[in-house]
Design a protein around this motif. Sequence first.
Motif, PDB file in Angstrom:
ATOM      1  N   PHE A 305      24.453  64.253 -19.376  1.00  0.00           N
ATOM      2  CA  PHE A 305      23.086  64.531 -18.952  1.00  0.00           C
ATOM      3  C   PHE A 305      22.131  63.351 -19.167  1.00  0.00           C
ATOM      4  O   PHE A 305      20.912  63.500 -19.056  1.00  0.00           O
ATOM      5  N   GLY A 306      22.675  62.187 -19.475  1.00  0.00           N
ATOM      6  CA  GLY A 306      21.860  60.981 -19.579  1.00  0.00           C
ATOM      7  C   GLY A 306      20.852  60.995 -20.702  1.00  0.00           C
ATOM      8  O   GLY A 306      19.773  60.416 -20.583  1.00  0.00           O
ATOM      9  N   ASP A 307      21.193  61.630 -21.823  1.00  0.00           N
ATOM     10  CA  ASP A 307      20.281  61.715 -22.967  1.00  0.00           C
ATOM     11  C   ASP A 307      20.599  60.573 -23.935  1.00  0.00           C
ATOM     12  O   ASP A 307      21.568  60.631 -24.687  1.00  0.00           O
ATOM     13  N   GLU A 308      19.775  59.534 -23.928  1.00  0.00           N
ATOM     14  CA  GLU A 308      20.023  58.371 -24.775  1.00  0.00           C
ATOM     15  C   GLU A 308      19.551  58.573 -26.216  1.00  0.00           C
ATOM     16  O   GLU A 308      19.777  57.715 -27.070  1.00  0.00           O
ATOM     17  N   SER A 309      18.909  59.705 -26.490  1.00  0.00           N
ATOM     18  CA  SER A 309      18.405  59.940 -27.847  1.00  0.00           C
ATOM     19  C   SER A 309      19.470  60.510 -28.770  1.00  0.00           C
ATOM     20  O   SER A 309      19.254  60.618 -29.976  1.00  0.00           O
ATOM     21  N   ILE A 310      20.646  60.871 -28.230  1.00  0.00           N
ATOM     22  CA  ILE A 310      21.702  61.444 -29.070  1.00  0.00           C
ATOM     23  C   ILE A 310      22.718  60.366 -29.412  1.00  0.00           C
ATOM     24  O   ILE A 310      23.161  59.603 -28.546  1.00  0.00           O
ATOM     25  N   ILE A 311      23.057  60.284 -30.695  1.00  0.00           N
ATOM     26  CA  ILE A 311      23.983  59.270 -31.200  1.00  0.00           C
ATOM     27  C   ILE A 311      24.947  59.936 -32.180  1.00  0.00           C
ATOM     28  O   ILE A 311      24.667  61.013 -32.711  1.00  0.00           O
ATOM     29  N   PRO A 312      26.093  59.286 -32.450  1.00  0.00           N
ATOM     30  CA  PRO A 312      26.986  59.837 -33.470  1.00  0.00           C
ATOM     31  C   PRO A 312      26.456  59.547 -34.869  1.00  0.00           C
ATOM     32  O   PRO A 312      25.800  58.536 -35.114  1.00  0.00           O
ATOM     33  N   ALA A 313      26.730  60.467 -35.772  1.00  0.00           N
ATOM     34  CA  ALA A 313      26.502  60.237 -37.201  1.00  0.00           C
ATOM     35  C   ALA A 313      27.851  60.485 -37.875  1.00  0.00           C
ATOM     36  O   ALA A 313      28.206  61.628 -38.180  1.00  0.00           O
ATOM     37  N   ARG A 314      28.591  59.409 -38.061  1.00  0.00           N
ATOM     38  CA  ARG A 314      29.981  59.507 -38.517  1.00  0.00           C
ATOM     39  C   ARG A 314      30.069  60.061 -39.926  1.00  0.00           C
ATOM     40  O   ARG A 314      29.302  59.699 -40.812  1.00  0.00           O
ATOM     41  N   GLY A 315      31.043  60.965 -40.114  1.00  0.00           N
ATOM     42  CA  GLY A 315      31.323  61.489 -41.444  1.00  0.00           C
ATOM     43  C   GLY A 315      32.809  61.487 -41.706  1.00  0.00           C
ATOM     44  O   GLY A 315      33.607  61.817 -40.825  1.00  0.00           O
ATOM     45  N   GLN A 316      33.210  61.088 -42.905  1.00  0.00           N
ATOM     46  CA  GLN A 316      34.618  61.093 -43.312  1.00  0.00           C
ATOM     47  C   GLN A 316      34.777  62.010 -44.508  1.00  0.00           C
ATOM     48  O   GLN A 316      34.006  61.936 -45.472  1.00  0.00           O
ATOM     49  N   LEU A 317      35.746  62.903 -44.450  1.00  0.00           N
ATOM     50  CA  LEU A 317      35.989  63.871 -45.510  1.00  0.00           C
ATOM     51  C   LEU A 317      37.425  63.767 -45.994  1.00  0.00           C
ATOM     52  O   LEU A 317      38.350  63.662 -45.191  1.00  0.00           O
TER      53      LEU A 317
END
Length: 384
Positions: A305-317
């Motif tokens: 949907f072309g939303d540039e405001s969403i980014i990954p927030a990486r988490g490692q468990l």
Amino acid sequence: MRRRDFLTAGAGLGTTALAGCVTPATTSSAVALPGAPGDALVQPIGAPMRPIKSSMDRVARTIVGLRPFRKPGPRLESVKVGSKDVVHNYGHGGGGVSLSWGVAEMAASMVKDFGRTDIAVLGSGSIGLSTALDLQRAGADVTIYAKDFPPYTTSNVAGAMWHPVTLFERDQVTPQTLAMLDLASKIAFSRFIRYANDPKYGIYWIRQYSFSDREMSTTYPYVGGDALYPGLVRNQPNGPFGFARYDAYYTLMIDSDIYMRALVNDFLSNGGKMVERSFESESDLEALPQTSIVNCLGLGAGKVFGDESIIPARGQLSFLLPQNDIEYGYAGGTKDHGLLYSFPRKTGILLGGSVDKGDWDMNVREDEVRRMVEGHAWLASKLG
């Protein structure tokens, strides 16, 4: 309940849910079970904490997930996309599982206004499944379209302690979004609490601590309001593990592997359909037979949907072998070991400590495994 009921009945959707929302007590006595502390499923906030056995030889597995973090906060709105009516319900950062029943109910209420009973849900994480189940309960016929299904979703690798976090950038979030998040949290908690201590869903009470060597801010209430966190105390002295200050409260631990499996079973038992399909752009929606669509694609919604405001927030468990005597969780920053958090699950002790925004790497980092294992072992040593 079929078409006429879906179009006319309230079905418990939307803001009417607040009327029945449980307001938890704010004292620990409301959560601790009768009898001696040793017999309680959840110990008093001030009870001693048994140390976690954190060592490399007890690490059972390590997983990586990418939280769908949207800087202005989650998107929940109805739009027109070509010939389709679409409700966007994505971008919940680290609060997707926690908020799921709340935003699902609100999204389902919007879909009801379209006046159709054949509904497509995009995405099969906790948001997608909760939305699909709420639509089913209101009488809709629901098909979930997704590239991956549980156990291969972001929700399956979520920490999933009930407390919506990592939701927005404070300087970009609007008052309207904050109000939506508060309402969604109230609805969601009132739904989750009904599953507590049901082994089918893997949800149970824990006591939770946040610790710091400095004064802890009380400028803002917790998401949903402080009343949603039974027994809450804030910025108290003499914190656990020898830290200067701490917050503490009771909350729900959601064992996501068990929980997601239960949601899939509920959805399929209600006659739901799950179809494997990828989406590359908005134009791909035109191929769907349904005209009413709920977009719960999470991080994938950015590209589609072309939303540039969403980014990954990486988490490692990493998960340690289980310990029956651990019924508490904690989170905080340390000088030598960085951010550390841990939650108890029946399937193992979860060790975490990373929120890396903008990082798309899905590979396990062995140095991070060792940092977390050693950091949590250091904290355990502080308990004596």
